[in-house]
Design an enzyme around this catalytic site. Structure first.
Site, short mmCIF file in Angstrom:
data_model
loop_
_atom_site.label_atom_id
_atom_site.label_comp_id
_atom_site.label_asym_id
_atom_site.label_seq_id
_atom_site.Cartn_x
_atom_site.Cartn_y
_atom_site.Cartn_z
N ASN A 253 -28.02 -15.61 70.24
CA ASN A 253 -27.76 -14.21 69.90
C ASN A 253 -28.08 -14.05 68.42
O ASN A 253 -27.25 -14.31 67.56
CB ASN A 253 -26.30 -13.87 70.19
CG ASN A 253 -26.00 -12.39 70.09
OD1 ASN A 253 -26.72 -11.64 69.43
ND2 ASN A 253 -24.91 -11.96 70.71
N ARG B 145 -23.76 2.47 59.19
CA ARG B 145 -24.65 3.47 59.81
C ARG B 145 -23.91 4.80 59.92
O ARG B 145 -22.70 4.83 60.18
CB ARG B 145 -25.10 3.01 61.19
CG ARG B 145 -26.02 1.82 61.17
CD ARG B 145 -26.37 1.37 62.59
NE ARG B 145 -26.17 -0.06 62.72
CZ ARG B 145 -26.14 -0.71 63.88
NH1 ARG B 145 -26.29 -0.05 65.01
NH2 ARG B 145 -25.95 -2.00 63.91
N VAL C 92 -13.63 -4.76 65.58
CA VAL C 92 -12.67 -3.74 65.17
C VAL C 92 -11.79 -3.34 66.35
O VAL C 92 -10.56 -3.26 66.24
CB VAL C 92 -13.39 -2.50 64.59
CG1 VAL C 92 -12.40 -1.39 64.28
CG2 VAL C 92 -14.18 -2.89 63.34
#
Length: 404
Positions: A7, A246, A337
């Site tokens: 990954n 972002r 989170v």
């Protein structure tokens, strides 16, 4: 069967080795070997942590070369205190997370030169991810040229979203050119949907789920009949929720204004929207929620504003997914989170008390993984699920080999 999972991200990488046999377990096992690489701490330095059955190796390499790092990891896989196998030839297949598969790839796919060309072509749509994914594929090609490799696409799970949700309201020619909602974090969303059904002891086909994947990148999905019918990320991973660095969804007129009146070019806008916005841009502190919380505790008003905006964005998009589903059986929190920020979960759930959703505050405070944290009399279940993307990639490789 031994399956290597890679990954790869732009500044980090996780690799795992799993051994799978029939029947697959109900819950993910620990990998035989796991390696995490972080290039973000020091420029040109790879910080490496390897765990093989509780035997831990931590080191740093002065390199930013992914092939060099993967070569080192392979050495630790077959020798030293983190040895997990005797020879690299024992690896049967390698699976890769690939963020953007476009319209071409809607399921796990054996990697060929044509697949690689498509991954490269789609790098314009996922510039932070696809180039790194491709670099990992090519690094393993160099080291183990005969090893079969599989691409597992983040966009695949969302490929059944209805056109009413997938098509953007611009000229229809956009859609014909491949500009549409693709959605991302699909590997995580799919895993969490199946895991939720297991934890709730329900048939997945009977459940209406909203999955909140909250990390540095954030996305929600609406799941009905086991299928993703809507999601917040779109043509690129930039749309939707406010994220770590972002911006998420903003008025596109802002971009026109900046291009015309502030004379910014596309590259500068890309840098701002992807790397200088979200929690980082508003707080001026960090894109890391833990550092935001520390700054709030010190009285930083901009950090507080960033957190409040994040909560508002999350509530608003949960509401949108709720309307799409027409009801809700379970709200799921996952990602770094989502799994660890009890205050955020509590704030998000407050707005949905009108549904009969009741959070067990003591349970929520403990942030227990793979647990229902709603009260017994809540009409909506609330789950924390430790997402297991690497295991999901391994199982997709397993299924592909059975089908071929």
């Amino acid at each position: 069967m031994k399956i290597l999972v890679l990954n790869a991200g732009s500044s980090s990488q996780k690799s795992c080795l799993y051994e799978l046999s029939d029947p697959l377990p109900d819950s993910p096992p620990h990998p035989l070997w796991e390696a995490k690489v972080d290039w973000s701490k020091h420029p040109g330095v790879a910080a490496i942590k390897i765990n093989a059955q509780d035997r831990v190796l931590e080191t740093e390499l002065e390199t930013d070369s992914r092939p060099e790092v993967i070569s080192y990891l392979f050495d630790t896989l077959v020798s030293g205190k983190t040895q997990a196998i005797d020879d690299l030839s024992e690896i049967d297949i390698a699976g890769h997370r690939v963020v953007h598969g476009g319209q071409d790839y809607r399921k796990a796919t054996l990697i060929t030169p044509e697949v690689k060309d498509t991954i490269l072509l789609l790098s314009d749509f996922a510039p932070l991810h696809n180039p790194a994914n491709l670099e990992g594929i090519e690094a393993i090609e160099q080291l183990l040229p005969s090893l079969p490799q599989v691409a597992v696409f983040d966009t695949a799970f969302h490929s059944q979203i209805p056109l009413s949700a997938a098509v953007y309201p611009g000229p229809y020619e956009w859609f014909e050119q491949g500009i549409r909602r693709y959605g991302f974090h699909g590997i995580s969303h799919q895993y969490c949907a199946h895991r939720a059904a297991t934890l709730l002891k329900r048939d997945l086909q009977s459940l209406r789920l909203i999955i909140c994947h909250l990390g540095n990148g954030c996305s929600l999905s609406a799941i009905r009949d086991g299928v993703s019918i809507d999601t917040t990320m779109g043509f690129t991973p930039l749309e939707g929720l406010m994220m770590g660095s972002r911006c998420g969804s903003i008025d596109p007129g802002i971009l026109i204004y900046l291009l015309r009146d502030r004379e910014l070019d596309a590259d500068k806008l890309d840098e701002i929207l992807n790397h200088g916005s979200g929690l980082k841009g508003i707080s001026g502190v960090s894109q890391d929620m833990r550092q935001i919380q520390s700054a709030i505790a010190s009285g930083n008003s901009r950090a507080q504003l960033a957190f409040d905006m994040y909560v508002h964005s999350l509530r608003k998009h949960i509401g949108a997914m709720l309307a799409t589903l027409g009801g809700l059986d379970a709200l799921i929190f996952t990602g770094g989170v989502g799994e660890n920020q009890a205050q955020l979960r509590a704030k998000a759930c407050e707005s949905f008390a009108f549904l009969g959703l009741k959070l067990d505050l003591a349970q929520n405070a403990d942030s227990p993984g793979d647990t229902d944290i709603a009260t017994d009399d809540s009409t909506v279940r609330v789950l924390i699920i430790n997402t297991q993307e690497d295991w999901a990639i391994a199982t997709e490789c397993w299924k592909l080999t059975l089908d071929t």
